[in-house]
Write a protein that holds these residues in place. Structure first.
Motif, mmCIF file in Angstrom:
data_model
loop_
_atom_site.group_PDB
_atom_site.id
_atom_site.type_symbol
_atom_site.label_atom_id
_atom_site.label_comp_id
_atom_site.label_asym_id
_atom_site.label_seq_id
_atom_site.Cartn_x
_atom_site.Cartn_y
_atom_site.Cartn_z
ATOM 1 N N PRO A 199 -11.334 -2.160 -8.034
ATOM 2 C CA PRO A 199 -10.119 -2.995 -8.070
ATOM 3 C C PRO A 199 -8.965 -2.261 -7.385
ATOM 4 N N LEU A 200 -8.967 -2.269 -6.055
ATOM 5 C CA LEU A 200 -8.058 -1.411 -5.297
ATOM 6 C C LEU A 200 -6.584 -1.731 -5.553
ATOM 7 N N ASN A 201 -6.247 -3.011 -5.661
ATOM 8 C CA ASN A 201 -4.843 -3.356 -5.909
ATOM 9 C C ASN A 201 -4.370 -2.784 -7.235
ATOM 10 N N ALA A 202 -5.201 -2.910 -8.246
ATOM 11 C CA ALA A 202 -4.832 -2.403 -9.569
ATOM 12 C C ALA A 202 -4.745 -0.875 -9.560
ATOM 13 N N ARG A 237 -3.890 0.978 -7.004
ATOM 14 C CA ARG A 237 -2.630 1.301 -6.326
ATOM 15 C C ARG A 237 -1.451 1.151 -7.298
ATOM 16 N N VAL A 238 -1.494 0.122 -8.131
ATOM 17 C CA VAL A 238 -0.451 -0.072 -9.145
ATOM 18 C C VAL A 238 -0.471 1.084 -10.140
ATOM 19 N N LEU A 292 6.403 -1.398 -4.976
ATOM 20 C CA LEU A 292 5.331 -2.268 -4.504
ATOM 21 C C LEU A 292 5.822 -3.663 -4.122
ATOM 22 N N VAL A 339 6.870 -6.112 -6.045
ATOM 23 C CA VAL A 339 6.380 -7.140 -6.968
ATOM 24 C C VAL A 339 7.279 -7.109 -8.195
ATOM 25 N N VAL A 352 3.174 -5.871 -12.457
ATOM 26 C CA VAL A 352 2.643 -4.521 -12.672
ATOM 27 C C VAL A 352 1.951 -4.438 -14.019
ATOM 28 N N GLN A 410 -1.441 -6.173 -13.936
ATOM 29 C CA GLN A 410 -2.445 -5.391 -13.218
ATOM 30 C C GLN A 410 -2.952 -4.228 -14.086
#
Length: 262
Positions: free
Chosen positions: A7-10, A12-13, A30, A32, A37, A40
């Motif tokens: 889960p790359l987006n998570a 990164r978060v 980010l 957002v 956040v 995620q």
């Protein structure tokens, strides 16, 4: 071996939140919302089966489980960035591979590439004949020129308009048309039949008769007085500069398209 879905987006978060120990500041980095956040992070906790952060009186705190993988995670992101730079390295190249019909190259493109090349001594061009279809992958093309009614499946820009002109040598007394594949002339047996529109212009200049060709191809010969224009009619096809989206978005291709279409 089957790879684990990451889960790359998570992740990164998680990296941003761990550095800032603040969902709000992580959200600012980010671009957002803090709520996004939080969502995620909760989704990542459910996926991993661990608690990553705890709220304390002093603020947000990273759990031992959350901190255990951060060093490897950040090394991984550095590797990803290196991989992206490697994939983009071709965009820094000054070599452009272009497919175009032979007559278009001879009558229009070559002179403009030469002029464009003089703007940067590092520019290099590879020209490929494109008289029989286009295969961007097989030929490693950056850009192609095609005579068509539309840009088709690729990104593209129209150049030169769709007009056709009938040209002949000055004071030519021969009325018969010169044929070429794609010629709009309906004459079944022309005095002369040649391989392309560029050769038809040359034949007209030599006095063989009249050639009806895309107007863009006759520009230089008309300007020099080598041939004269006798008629002009609208056509149903025009020349297009085309490329698939990845090539079209390259900086070097954008610059070339701008130069050729100006």
């Amino acid at each position: 071996m089957k790879r684990t879905h990451l889960p790359l987006n998570a992740l990164r978060v998680l990296d941003a939140a761990a550095r800032h120990l603040s969902f709000t500041r992580a959200a600012d980095e980010l671009a957002v919302t803090p709520a996004a956040v939080g969502q995620q992070i909760r989704a990542l906790e459910e996926t991993l089966g661990v608690v990553l952060f705890r709220r304390t009186a002093k603020g947000l705190e990273l759990t031992p489980e959350g901190g255990a993988g951060l060093e490897a995670l950040r090394r991984g992101f550095l590797e990803f960035e290196e991989a992206v730079r490697a994939m983009q390295a071709g965009q820094t190249s000054k070599t452009l591979t272009i497919a175009a019909p032979r007559d278009f190259t001879a009558k229009w493109l070559a002179a403009r590439l030469a002029a464009y090349g003089r703007t940067d001594p590092e520019l290099r061009f590879k020209l490929v004949a494109a008289d029989e279809g286009l295969d961007f992958t097989e030929a490693n093309l950056d850009l192609a020129v095609c005579l068509a009614s539309s840009k088709g499946e690729h990104e593209g820009i129209e150049i030169g308009g769709s007009d056709y002109v009938t040209v002949a040598a000055p004071e030519s007394g021969i009325e018969q048309p010169i044929g070429w594949p794609g010629s709009p002339d309906a004459e079944a047996e022309p005095l002369l039949f040649v391989a392309d529109a560029g050769l038809a212009i040359d034949a007209a200049a030599a006095g063989f008769g009249r050639a009806t060709v895309p107007a863009i191809l006759a520009e230089a010969d008309l300007a020099s007085g080598r041939v004269i224009e006798e008629a002009r009619v609208p056509g149903d096809k025009t020349y297009w500069l085309v490329a698939p989206v990845p090539q079209w978005r390259q900086k070097k291709v954008k610059a070339l398209v701008a130069a050729l279409s100006s």
